[in-house]
Design an enzyme around this catalytic site. Sequence first.
Site, PDB file in Angstrom:
ATOM      1  N   CYS A  54       1.124  -1.320  -0.079  1.00 26.41           N
ATOM      2  CA  CYS A  54      -0.292   0.013  -0.119  1.00 26.41           C
ATOM      3  C   CYS A  54       0.945   0.865  -0.360  1.00 26.41           C
ATOM      4  O   CYS A  54       1.870   0.953   0.966  1.00 26.41           O
ATOM      5  CB  CYS A  54      -1.275  -0.163   0.793  1.00 26.41           C
ATOM      6  SG  CYS A  54      -1.923   1.321   1.193  1.00 26.41           S
ATOM      7  N   CYS A  58       1.051   4.491   6.824  1.00 23.23           N
ATOM      8  CA  CYS A  58      -0.476   4.428   7.943  1.00 23.23           C
ATOM      9  C   CYS A  58       1.037   3.380   9.326  1.00 23.23           C
ATOM     10  O   CYS A  58       1.602   2.255   8.680  1.00 23.23           O
ATOM     11  CB  CYS A  58      -0.951   3.346   8.128  1.00 23.23           C
ATOM     12  SG  CYS A  58      -1.938   4.319   6.872  1.00 23.23           S
ATOM     13  N   CYS A  61       0.652  -0.093  10.489  1.00 20.79           N
ATOM     14  CA  CYS A  61      -0.251  -0.934   9.292  1.00 20.79           C
ATOM     15  C   CYS A  61       1.237  -2.017   8.453  1.00 20.79           C
ATOM     16  O   CYS A  61       1.326  -1.623   7.966  1.00 20.79           O
ATOM     17  CB  CYS A  61      -0.748  -0.536   8.383  1.00 20.79           C
ATOM     18  SG  CYS A  61      -1.716  -1.076   7.508  1.00 20.79           S
ATOM     19  N   CYS A  98     -16.867  -8.615   5.480  1.00 19.75           N
ATOM     20  CA  CYS A  98     -16.143  -6.876   5.018  1.00 19.75           C
ATOM     21  C   CYS A  98     -15.172  -7.249   3.834  1.00 19.75           C
ATOM     22  O   CYS A  98     -14.410  -8.113   4.316  1.00 19.75           O
ATOM     23  CB  CYS A  98     -15.774  -5.910   6.485  1.00 19.75           C
ATOM     24  SG  CYS A  98     -15.037  -4.877   5.651  1.00 19.75           S
ATOM     25  N   CYS A 130     -19.975  -5.052   3.375  1.00 21.46           N
ATOM     26  CA  CYS A 130     -19.504  -4.163   3.486  1.00 21.46           C
ATOM     27  C   CYS A 130     -17.690  -4.053   2.828  1.00 21.46           C
ATOM     28  O   CYS A 130     -17.419  -5.351   2.523  1.00 21.46           O
ATOM     29  CB  CYS A 130     -19.229  -4.118   5.628  1.00 21.46           C
ATOM     30  SG  CYS A 130     -17.990  -2.981   5.824  1.00 21.46           S
ATOM     31  N   CYS A 190     -19.730   2.901   8.876  1.00 20.93           N
ATOM     32  CA  CYS A 190     -18.434   2.461   9.619  1.00 20.93           C
ATOM     33  C   CYS A 190     -17.778   3.055   9.548  1.00 20.93           C
ATOM     34  O   CYS A 190     -16.364   3.024   8.699  1.00 20.93           O
ATOM     35  CB  CYS A 190     -18.508   0.565   9.564  1.00 20.93           C
ATOM     36  SG  CYS A 190     -17.474  -0.029   9.774  1.00 20.93           S
ATOM     37  N   ARG A 262     -17.867  -2.804  17.217  1.00 19.93           N
ATOM     38  CA  ARG A 262     -17.671  -3.593  17.184  1.00 19.93           C
ATOM     39  C   ARG A 262     -15.507  -4.214  17.715  1.00 19.93           C
ATOM     40  O   ARG A 262     -15.141  -3.694  17.761  1.00 19.93           O
ATOM     41  CB  ARG A 262     -17.276  -3.380  15.635  1.00 19.93           C
ATOM     42  CG  ARG A 262     -16.869  -5.011  15.253  1.00 19.93           C
ATOM     43  CD  ARG A 262     -16.533  -5.397  13.962  1.00 19.93           C
ATOM     44  NE  ARG A 262     -18.250  -5.253  13.147  1.00 19.93           N
ATOM     45  CZ  ARG A 262     -18.074  -4.346  12.752  1.00 19.93           C
ATOM     46  NH1 ARG A 262     -17.399  -3.577  12.080  1.00 19.93           N
ATOM     47  NH2 ARG A 262     -19.501  -3.682  11.946  1.00 19.93           N
TER      48      ARG A 262
HETATM   49  N1  SAM Z   1      -6.446   0.373   3.013  1.00 21.80           N
HETATM   50  C1  SAM Z   1      -7.460   1.140   3.746  1.00 21.80           C
HETATM   51  C2  SAM Z   1      -7.840   2.109   4.521  1.00 21.80           C
HETATM   52  O1  SAM Z   1      -7.150   1.639   5.647  1.00 21.80           O
HETATM   53  O2  SAM Z   1      -8.596   2.765   4.785  1.00 21.80           O
HETATM   54  C3  SAM Z   1      -8.578  -0.081   4.273  1.00 21.80           C
HETATM   55  C4  SAM Z   1      -7.851  -1.064   5.073  1.00 21.80           C
HETATM   56  S1  SAM Z   1      -7.248  -0.468   7.001  1.00 21.80           S
HETATM   57  C5  SAM Z   1      -6.322  -1.860   6.843  1.00 21.80           C
HETATM   58  C6  SAM Z   1      -8.199  -0.946   7.730  1.00 21.80           C
HETATM   59  C7  SAM Z   1      -8.057   0.001   9.324  1.00 21.80           C
HETATM   60  O3  SAM Z   1      -8.012  -1.382   9.686  1.00 21.80           O
HETATM   61  C8  SAM Z   1      -7.481   0.709   9.912  1.00 21.80           C
HETATM   62  O4  SAM Z   1      -7.793   2.142   8.990  1.00 21.80           O
HETATM   63  C9  SAM Z   1      -6.900   0.293  10.882  1.00 21.80           C
HETATM   64  O5  SAM Z   1      -7.602   0.947  12.044  1.00 21.80           O
HETATM   65  C10 SAM Z   1      -6.781  -0.919  10.637  1.00 21.80           C
HETATM   66  N2  SAM Z   1      -5.629  -0.999  11.140  1.00 21.80           N
HETATM   67  C11 SAM Z   1      -4.688  -1.744  10.486  1.00 21.80           C
HETATM   68  N3  SAM Z   1      -3.729  -2.229  10.963  1.00 21.80           N
HETATM   69  C12 SAM Z   1      -4.091  -2.538  12.024  1.00 21.80           C
HETATM   70  C13 SAM Z   1      -3.161  -2.749  13.383  1.00 21.80           C
HETATM   71  N4  SAM Z   1      -1.854  -3.014  13.147  1.00 21.80           N
HETATM   72  N5  SAM Z   1      -3.627  -2.554  14.330  1.00 21.80           N
HETATM   73  C14 SAM Z   1      -4.809  -2.510  14.789  1.00 21.80           C
HETATM   74  N6  SAM Z   1      -5.401  -1.931  14.057  1.00 21.80           N
HETATM   75  C15 SAM Z   1      -5.134  -1.598  12.212  1.00 21.80           C
HETATM   76  C1  DTB Z   2     -11.340  -2.741  11.383  1.00 18.97           C
HETATM   77  O1  DTB Z   2     -11.592  -0.883  12.122  1.00 18.97           O
HETATM   78  N1  DTB Z   2     -10.354  -3.124  11.761  1.00 18.97           N
HETATM   79  C2  DTB Z   2     -10.152  -4.076  11.001  1.00 18.97           C
HETATM   80  C3  DTB Z   2     -11.482  -3.273   9.641  1.00 18.97           C
HETATM   81  N2  DTB Z   2     -11.487  -2.854  10.215  1.00 18.97           N
HETATM   82  C4  DTB Z   2     -10.971  -3.290   8.440  1.00 18.97           C
HETATM   83  C5  DTB Z   2      -8.868  -4.167  10.537  1.00 18.97           C
HETATM   84  C6  DTB Z   2      -8.052  -4.173  11.737  1.00 18.97           C
HETATM   85  C7  DTB Z   2      -7.007  -4.488  11.290  1.00 18.97           C
HETATM   86  C8  DTB Z   2      -6.164  -5.139  11.404  1.00 18.97           C
HETATM   87  C9  DTB Z   2      -4.180  -5.675  11.212  1.00 18.97           C
HETATM   88  C10 DTB Z   2      -4.772  -6.797  10.246  1.00 18.97           C
HETATM   89  O2  DTB Z   2      -5.044  -7.899  10.755  1.00 18.97           O
HETATM   90  O3  DTB Z   2      -3.477  -6.592   9.138  1.00 18.97           O
HETATM   91 FE1  SF4 Z   3      -2.517   1.317   3.074  1.00 14.64          FE
HETATM   92 FE2  SF4 Z   3      -2.669  -0.445   5.883  1.00 14.64          FE
HETATM   93 FE3  SF4 Z   3      -3.421   2.535   5.613  1.00 14.64          FE
HETATM   94 FE4  SF4 Z   3      -4.888   0.866   4.658  1.00 14.64          FE
HETATM   95  S1  SF4 Z   3      -4.082   0.850   6.863  1.00 14.64           S
HETATM   96  S2  SF4 Z   3      -4.134   2.810   3.864  1.00 14.64           S
HETATM   97  S3  SF4 Z   3      -4.209  -0.657   3.988  1.00 14.64           S
HETATM   98  S4  SF4 Z   3      -1.661   1.222   5.293  1.00 14.64           S
END
Ligand code: SAM
Ligand code: DTB
Ligand code: SF4
Length: 330
Positions: A54, A58, A61, A98, A130, A190, A262
């Site tokens: 990506c 973030c 992530c 989702c 979703c 959401c 959630r």
């Molecule tokens: N790329 C899209 C975005 O960022 O909106 C969708 C996928 S992203 C992984 C969805 C959400 O997962 C993020 O907004 C964040 O709140 C949550 N998330 C991602 N990595 C995480 C982590 N290591 N621990 C907890 N929540 C996480």
């Molecule tokens: C949200 O708030 N939590 C989910 C979903 N929306 C997409 C994602 C959590 C991701 C946790 C880290 C991972 O598994 O990579």
């Molecule tokens: Fe990309 Fe992860 Fe950020 Fe979503 S949370 S925009 S997958 S770097």
Amino acid sequence: MEMEHGPWTREQVAQLYHTPLLELMHRAAAVHRQHHAPCQIQVCTLLSIKTGGCPEDCGYCSQSAHHDTGLERQQLLEPGAVVEAAQRAKEAGSTRFCMGAAWRQAREGAEFEQVLEMIRQVAALDLEVCCTLGMLDEGQALRLKEAGLHAYNHNLDTGPRFYDRVVSTRTYEDRLQTLGHVSRAGISVCCGGIVGLGESDEDRIDLLHTLASLPTPPESVPVNALVPIAGTPLGGQPRVSVWEMVRMIAAARILFPRAMVRLSAGRDQLSDEAQALCFLAGANSIFSGEKLLTTPHPGQAKDAQLFALLGLEPRPPHEEQAATTSAMQR
Ligand code: SAM
Ligand code: DTB
Ligand code: SF4
């Protein structure tokens, strides 16, 4: 019966957030019981339809191309594979499916068409669909709605003042804009955040207040505990305590009485007792399965045991849900 609250000022949200914990939990539990069947939990399944690589940075992530996390990338899945996963999820008792993509913004062209096809086919299984694809423009939101999308997940993660410490490749305003496109297209919002990024109580209050000030309140509010990922800037963050999760969940329950709150990421590290406290505080939705997007999750067998222990049952799909709700109101 407690009156429905009007617009919340930041001061009121701060007061709510700082309520003594047991009192806050008690109030949240009361609100929960007024609006929901307290023993029912919505069971959702999450599938990563496009993984890693990506362009966003973030800090939490595993999927950001800016961090070296050793994650294996996966191109966009074929609709057939996604529908099979959705079918399995339905058979295992999920009512919401989702789909998450590691994109900065939804792609135009063939890939977007592919996602629309996934939505149509999953919706035909009578699952609440979703997805979370990053930023959307107005036209994309409308096309997603037309394909049968029920909800769009787009988290604000934290308060606006802390946001640029976590992400630098987009702004809080970008996030709010997409949320506007989603709700104007008639798609349920959401939207929630993450606890444990190193944010202060003030940032958590800011997040809750921003969510409560959205033009349409979110239909579901994911509360994630940071899952620290080695190789990311936040990989060394300590795990959040269950009390912080409980406080955030209880405040969200009171601010959004009708929403699904959630208990999302981080459940793998929570004991049964800790999860029970989260449910008492008003959480009424979880993700099921052994993996979230990229990180381990408790799995169905463990969750079945927990449900049996606590006397919880999966919330029925939407039309049956309507019947339960009207029964509750009688
Ligand atoms: N790329 C899209 C975005 O960022 O909106 C969708 C996928 S992203 C992984 C969805 C959400 O997962 C993020 O907004 C964040 O709140 C949550 N998330 C991602 N990595 C995480 C982590 N290591 N621990 C907890 N929540 C996480
Ligand atoms: C949200 O708030 N939590 C989910 C979903 N929306 C997409 C994602 C959590 C991701 C946790 C880290 C991972 O598994 O990579
Ligand atoms: Fe990309 Fe992860 Fe950020 Fe979503 S949370 S925009 S997958 S770097």
